[in-house]
Design a protein around this motif. Sequence first.
Motif, short mmCIF file in Angstrom:
data_model
loop_
_atom_site.label_atom_id
_atom_site.label_comp_id
_atom_site.label_asym_id
_atom_site.label_seq_id
_atom_site.Cartn_x
_atom_site.Cartn_y
_atom_site.Cartn_z
N VAL A 176 0.85 -1.21 -0.15
CA VAL A 176 -0.35 0.00 -0.23
C VAL A 176 0.44 1.21 -0.02
O VAL A 176 0.56 2.26 0.38
N GLN A 177 2.04 0.75 -0.23
CA GLN A 177 3.29 2.40 0.15
C GLN A 177 2.55 3.30 -1.00
O GLN A 177 2.95 4.39 -0.26
N GLN A 178 2.25 2.84 -1.85
CA GLN A 178 2.27 3.99 -3.35
C GLN A 178 0.44 5.25 -3.04
O GLN A 178 1.21 6.16 -3.11
N PHE A 183 7.45 5.90 4.14
CA PHE A 183 9.04 5.83 3.83
C PHE A 183 9.36 4.50 4.92
O PHE A 183 8.92 4.67 5.45
N LEU A 184 10.33 4.11 4.05
CA LEU A 184 10.75 3.24 4.47
C LEU A 184 12.20 3.46 5.44
O LEU A 184 12.86 3.41 5.15
N ILE A 185 12.55 2.23 6.21
CA ILE A 185 13.58 2.79 7.31
C ILE A 185 14.51 1.30 8.19
O ILE A 185 13.23 0.51 8.22
N THR A 186 16.05 0.91 8.11
CA THR A 186 15.90 -0.12 8.92
C THR A 186 16.47 -0.17 9.74
O THR A 186 17.35 0.86 9.61
N TYR A 187 16.56 -0.70 10.84
CA TYR A 187 17.04 -1.13 11.85
C TYR A 187 18.58 -1.13 11.74
O TYR A 187 19.28 -0.72 12.59
#
Length: 290
Positions: A176-178, A183-187
Amino acid sequence: MDRIKIIEVLEGISYPGHLHTQDSLKAVTNFQFQDTDILLVTFPKSGTTWMQQILSLLYNKEDLQHIQNIPTWVRVPWIEQIYFFEYLAQRKTSKPRFFTTHLLPKFMIHNLKNSKARVIYMARNPKDVLVSYYHFHKFATFLPKATSFEDFFEQFLEGKVCFGSWFNHIKEWLSVQQELDFFLITYEDLSQEPRRAIQNLANFLGQQLEPKDLESIVHYCSFSFMSQNDQLNYSIVPSEIFDHSVGKFMRKGVTEDWRKYFSPEQNTKFNNIYLGEMGDVTVKFPWSLD
Ligand code: A3P
């Protein structure tokens, strides 16, 4: 405390009844987001508390000490938990409003899309999530006791732990990001290059960061600082809820701890399932399977 041993099940997914009721879960569907809201989405044990702290720091650059006096779970409350509206009332002057959720997008996507609220998805190598979650089951009295690492490993892969399948969670949110300001961020990004990761996050949020602000945020969100601060390390939670005699919420704070736990057979099994589940995901994650 009376609900500490209860597990709620909604549409096949279980939730700790100490923090959730059927009503608190269903109420999320009706929650109205405002355009300025910021929603942090994580699968449990992905660094939620870490990101809650970073978000608070980004918006309180002038008073970094002050925010250490309010627990992270009040500053960035979970919208699905029974205490949500109490915490929301306490934070009503705070703008933007920050929220957390571990739920799948279907609970809130409709209202999220009707607002300009920003969504931050924090992901972590699922192998490390599994290990962290295993330890958390020993520590958190509101979760079923893990009988052994081997059993927990299987339950995690089958999506039979609280909040369901890690794979479904990340895939459903990525799908559903579109439709969202996402914003995707990682550990792993935060562990390996904290300055770059925080600067990218600040850019997404439209937050101006002076070099000295960035250095302060890196300091106040470090594992060494957070693990020693009572408002951040969950040590103020009563021992009936978190058994402080068997572990710590701020356990290790490292990447690739899974290597100490997975047998070669478990690693092969995990990798096969990962490749089957994630084969269609085009995002390049910063973790390697081997
Ligand atoms: P470990 O159990 O691997 O140590 P959540 O907040 O989603 O429950 O995630 C908890 C995990 O994030 C724990 O992982 C915890 O130690 C880690 N964590 C919390 N704050 C951190 C920080 N400042 N730096 C690195 N890891 C952190």
